[in-house]
Design a protein around this motif. Structure first.
Motif, PDB file in Angstrom:
ATOM      1  N   MET A 196       1.112  -6.034  -2.838  1.00 52.29           N
ATOM      2  CA  MET A 196       1.836  -5.020  -2.387  1.00 52.29           C
ATOM      3  C   MET A 196       1.128  -4.347  -1.234  1.00 52.29           C
ATOM      4  N   GLU A 197       1.699  -3.788  -0.115  1.00 54.68           N
ATOM      5  CA  GLU A 197       1.200  -2.998   1.018  1.00 54.68           C
ATOM      6  C   GLU A 197       1.591  -1.534   0.972  1.00 54.68           C
ATOM      7  N   LEU A 198       0.818  -0.795   0.761  1.00 48.01           N
ATOM      8  CA  LEU A 198       0.971   0.676   0.466  1.00 48.01           C
ATOM      9  C   LEU A 198       1.633   1.125   1.737  1.00 48.01           C
ATOM     10  N   SER A 199       1.416   0.484   2.847  1.00 48.49           N
ATOM     11  CA  SER A 199       1.674   1.214   4.149  1.00 48.49           C
ATOM     12  C   SER A 199       3.376   0.994   4.532  1.00 48.49           C
ATOM     13  N   LYS A 200       3.845   0.403   3.427  1.00 51.58           N
ATOM     14  CA  LYS A 200       5.229  -0.189   3.779  1.00 51.58           C
ATOM     15  C   LYS A 200       6.196   0.722   2.578  1.00 51.58           C
ATOM     16  N   ILE A 201       5.242   1.316   1.876  1.00 46.06           N
ATOM     17  CA  ILE A 201       5.980   2.499   0.657  1.00 46.06           C
ATOM     18  C   ILE A 201       6.362   3.804   1.312  1.00 46.06           C
ATOM     19  N   ASN A 202       7.673   4.187   1.144  1.00 44.82           N
ATOM     20  CA  ASN A 202       7.981   5.478   1.658  1.00 44.82           C
ATOM     21  C   ASN A 202       8.369   6.426   0.483  1.00 44.82           C
ATOM     22  N   ARG A 203       8.656   5.883  -0.624  1.00 40.37           N
ATOM     23  CA  ARG A 203       8.789   7.019  -1.926  1.00 40.37           C
ATOM     24  C   ARG A 203       8.076   6.493  -3.107  1.00 40.37           C
ATOM     25  N   VAL A 204       7.604   7.295  -4.038  1.00 39.06           N
ATOM     26  CA  VAL A 204       7.036   6.724  -5.175  1.00 39.06           C
ATOM     27  C   VAL A 204       7.702   7.624  -6.218  1.00 39.06           C
ATOM     28  N   TYR A 205       8.036   7.043  -7.351  1.00 39.33           N
ATOM     29  CA  TYR A 205       8.336   7.651  -8.777  1.00 39.33           C
ATOM     30  C   TYR A 205       7.555   7.421  -9.631  1.00 39.33           C
ATOM     31  N   PHE A 206       7.053   8.341 -10.646  1.00 34.28           N
ATOM     32  CA  PHE A 206       5.895   8.301 -11.456  1.00 34.28           C
ATOM     33  C   PHE A 206       6.627   8.427 -13.185  1.00 34.28           C
ATOM     34  N   VAL A 207       6.318   7.538 -13.885  1.00 36.78           N
ATOM     35  CA  VAL A 207       6.958   7.776 -15.117  1.00 36.78           C
ATOM     36  C   VAL A 207       5.836   8.049 -16.041  1.00 36.78           C
ATOM     37  N   SER A 259       9.491  -2.614  -8.119  1.00 38.68           N
ATOM     38  CA  SER A 259       8.140  -2.944  -8.134  1.00 38.68           C
ATOM     39  C   SER A 259       7.400  -1.725  -8.945  1.00 38.68           C
ATOM     40  N   LEU A 260       6.848  -2.328 -10.267  1.00 38.59           N
ATOM     41  CA  LEU A 260       6.373  -1.533 -11.276  1.00 38.59           C
ATOM     42  C   LEU A 260       4.771  -1.816 -11.079  1.00 38.59           C
ATOM     43  N   LYS A 261       4.024  -0.754 -11.169  1.00 43.44           N
ATOM     44  CA  LYS A 261       2.848  -0.601 -11.415  1.00 43.44           C
ATOM     45  C   LYS A 261       2.116   0.250 -12.132  1.00 43.44           C
ATOM     46  N   LYS A 262       1.073  -0.232 -12.914  1.00 44.10           N
ATOM     47  CA  LYS A 262       0.344   0.778 -13.996  1.00 44.10           C
ATOM     48  C   LYS A 262      -0.676   1.466 -12.794  1.00 44.10           C
ATOM     49  N   ARG A 263      -0.935   2.822 -13.385  1.00 47.20           N
ATOM     50  CA  ARG A 263      -1.576   3.664 -12.622  1.00 47.20           C
ATOM     51  C   ARG A 263      -2.992   3.124 -12.134  1.00 47.20           C
ATOM     52  N   SER A 264      -3.566   2.153 -12.937  1.00 45.20           N
ATOM     53  CA  SER A 264      -4.806   1.593 -12.653  1.00 45.20           C
ATOM     54  C   SER A 264      -4.642   0.637 -11.605  1.00 45.20           C
ATOM     55  N   GLU A 265      -3.402  -0.099 -11.596  1.00 47.92           N
ATOM     56  CA  GLU A 265      -3.446  -0.953 -10.422  1.00 47.92           C
ATOM     57  C   GLU A 265      -3.176  -0.594  -9.108  1.00 47.92           C
ATOM     58  N   VAL A 266      -2.550   0.614  -8.908  1.00 46.32           N
ATOM     59  CA  VAL A 266      -2.490   1.504  -8.072  1.00 46.32           C
ATOM     60  C   VAL A 266      -3.957   1.960  -7.202  1.00 46.32           C
ATOM     61  N   LEU A 267      -4.643   2.490  -8.101  1.00 43.48           N
ATOM     62  CA  LEU A 267      -5.940   2.803  -7.923  1.00 43.48           C
ATOM     63  C   LEU A 267      -6.562   1.735  -7.535  1.00 43.48           C
ATOM     64  N   GLY A 268      -6.558   0.378  -7.955  1.00 44.50           N
ATOM     65  CA  GLY A 268      -7.221  -0.587  -7.611  1.00 44.50           C
ATOM     66  C   GLY A 268      -6.771  -1.005  -6.215  1.00 44.50           C
ATOM     67  N   ILE A 269      -5.830  -0.968  -5.735  1.00 47.27           N
ATOM     68  CA  ILE A 269      -5.169  -1.216  -4.621  1.00 47.27           C
ATOM     69  C   ILE A 269      -5.801  -0.256  -3.384  1.00 47.27           C
ATOM     70  N   ILE A 270      -5.662   0.847  -3.848  1.00 48.18           N
ATOM     71  CA  ILE A 270      -6.048   2.086  -2.766  1.00 48.18           C
ATOM     72  C   ILE A 270      -7.684   1.848  -2.603  1.00 48.18           C
ATOM     73  N   SER A 271      -8.432   1.509  -3.732  1.00 50.93           N
ATOM     74  CA  SER A 271      -9.868   1.398  -3.467  1.00 50.93           C
ATOM     75  C   SER A 271     -10.315   0.199  -2.903  1.00 50.93           C
ATOM     76  N   LYS A 272      -9.327  -0.807  -2.883  1.00 49.38           N
ATOM     77  CA  LYS A 272      -9.936  -1.898  -2.499  1.00 49.38           C
ATOM     78  C   LYS A 272     -10.544  -2.178  -1.112  1.00 49.38           C
ATOM     79  N   GLY A 273     -10.019  -1.446  -0.337  1.00 49.90           N
ATOM     80  CA  GLY A 273     -10.754  -1.650   1.192  1.00 49.90           C
ATOM     81  C   GLY A 273     -11.511  -0.539   1.463  1.00 49.90           C
ATOM     82  N   MET A 274     -11.895   0.265   0.251  1.00 51.39           N
ATOM     83  CA  MET A 274     -12.958   1.433   0.442  1.00 51.39           C
ATOM     84  C   MET A 274     -14.233   1.052  -0.152  1.00 51.39           C
ATOM     85  N   PHE A 275     -15.333   1.799   0.100  1.00 52.30           N
ATOM     86  CA  PHE A 275     -16.635   1.960  -0.696  1.00 52.30           C
ATOM     87  C   PHE A 275     -16.358   2.662  -1.833  1.00 52.30           C
TER      88      PHE A 275
END
Length: 451
Positions: free
Chosen positions: A1-12, A98-114
């Motif tokens: 999943m590419e976060l740059s292509k996401i425009n809206r997010v819903y949190f359950v 496209s459903l992601k757990k909170r932890s999965e999203v955190l992993g995606i965000i942090s992947k390209g960072m220190f």
């Protein structure tokens, strides 16, 4: 999943502390953010004031029209704490979102960072918050996703202008295995979440897997005594690699020296009390030094760290009465909290108001809870907060109370606590628990300050 292509997010389950941090992160990036939670809280009300739309009904009719059918630019984030029969959650599953757990999203965000990730069955929220504060306050900077509201910033998410991210790595549901940190900390590996893991050995295996996910040349810090290879030990001791020495209490502050064989920092002053918090600060200092931050800047940042909401938080502190609130919900956390209170106020009578969290945790650690709670001078025990669980036959507040040897103990209803405090006027009050005991904070505060 590419976060740059996401425009809206819903949190359950947007009201969770980790979920709300991600919601704030996406809102800050300019995305449309909305969500559902079953309970209106101060945190959800704050999110609404920040422009995030929240529904408190688990009904498809409450969803914005843009989330009725699948869109490629939409993301749905959910927490494992949401019941599987949730109408909203099942709508998104059925529609193929496209459903992601909170932890999965955190992993995606942090992947390209220190990535600096802090894990542990307890201590991770305070430790990650101290790490983030040291980086922020010294000017090194970072983005941070935290499991509590830091008092210095009044938020659980911090925004930085560099490539460094600090995250709290949650062991529940093995969520932290989505992370690949450059620097990892493991604060503790005590038995917990046995409803998920079954036994302590399975929990420890997950921590070993987490430690094995370090990036090449990554650094692992582990509290002294933990069975983790290739780690740098830290503790309040003379034998750890990164260590706090000469610990003493001066004017209700904990003062200590830091040493690691390469650096020495004398007379560090910490507002957050307790030996466990000195240990948390010690590893944060070690990380900051590894990043090349100046020792004097670190010392100043430690001195002005105000702590985390509901982590040994002073609610009332005057000559007549002291009221402290803490999130402790595991026997080891309770012990550390009680020890800190006793070190600061050895002559005062300690009245503890405790709300057990989860039927399984109460069952699995009943003897350990009883041992710690028996060291209070007075105990007011609330009913068990169920969170995600259904009741277990025979496991209730009476079951726990029967194991506590303290004479001055009683079960009390939540709505009777404030009147009890008003009539008895305890000199030292400690509320502890991870459920909804925090709804008592303001009423107790108002009662004490209006006496």
């Amino acid at each position: 999943m590419e976060l740059s292509k996401i425009n809206r997010v819903y949190f359950v389950g947007i009201g969770g502390i980790g979920m709300s941090a991600l919601a704030r992160y996406f809102a800050k990036r300019g995305l449309t953010v909305c969500g559902y939670d079953k309970t209106r809280t101060k945190l959800t009300e704050t999110l609404e004031l920040e422009g995030i739309s929240i529904s408190y009904l688990d009904e498809i009719s409450t969803l914005p029209s843009s989330f009725l059918n699948k869109n490629d630019d939409s993301l749905v984030v959910y927490t494992p704490a949401i019941p599987k029969h949730s109408e909203i959650l099942n709508h998104f599953i059925d529609k193929g979102f496209s459903l992601k757990k909170r932890s999965e999203v955190l992993g995606i965000i942090s992947k390209g960072m220190f990535c600096i990730a802090v894990a542990g069955t307890h201590g991770k929220t305070t430790t990650s918050s101290i790490v983030a504060h040291l980086l922020k306050d010294t000017g090194y900077d970072c983005t941070a996703f935290l499991g509590g509201i830091t008092s210095n910033y009044n938020s659980n998410v911090l925004f930085g202008n560099n490539n460094v991210v600090v995250v709290e790595a949650d062991e529940y549901d093995r969520s932290f295995l989505t992370l690949h940190p450059d620097v990892a900390v493991i604060t503790s590996m005590d038995a917990d979440h046995l409803d998920i893991y079954g036994d302590k050995s399975q929990l420890e295996e997950s921590f070993h897997l987490f430690a094995g996910q370090l990036k090449p040349n990554g650094i692992l810090f582990a509290h002294e005594g933990l069975p983790l290879d290739n780690s740098i030990s830290y503790a309040v001791s003379n034998s750890a690699t990164a260590r706090a020495e000469n610990l003493r209490v001066e004017g209700h502050k904990f003062v200590f020296d830091y040493a690691d064989g390469h650096h020495t920092i004398k007379d560090l002053s910490l507002m957050l009390p307790g030996k466990h918090n000195v240990a948390n600060t010690t590893v944060a200092i070690a990380i900051a030094l590894k990043l090349g931050i100046d020792a004097e800047k670190i010392k100043a940042a430690v001195a002005n760290f105000k702590g985390v909401k509901r982590r040994f938080e002073y609610i009332v502190n005057n000559n007549n009465q002291i009221y402290i609130d803490d999130y402790a919900h595991h026997p080891e956390e309770l012990k550390a909290c009680f020890d800190a209170v006793r070190q600061l106020y050895p002559e005062k009578k300690l009245t503890v108001i405790f709300q057990p969290h989860l039927f399984t945790r109460t069952r699995d650690f009943a003897d350990e809870f009883a041992k710690v709670l028996s060291t209070a001078d007075e105990l007011l025990l609330l009913d068990i907060y169920p969170a995600r669980e259904l009741p277990i036959d025979g496991i209730d507040a009476s079951f726990l109370l029967s194991k506590i040897s303290l004479e001055n103990k009683k079960i009390i209803e939540k709505d009777a606590v404030v009147n009890y405090i008003k009539n008895t006027k305890p000199e030292l009050i400690l509320t502890v628990g991870a459920g909804d005991i925090d709804t008592l904070i303001e009423p107790i505060k108002n009662t004490l300050t209006n006496v």
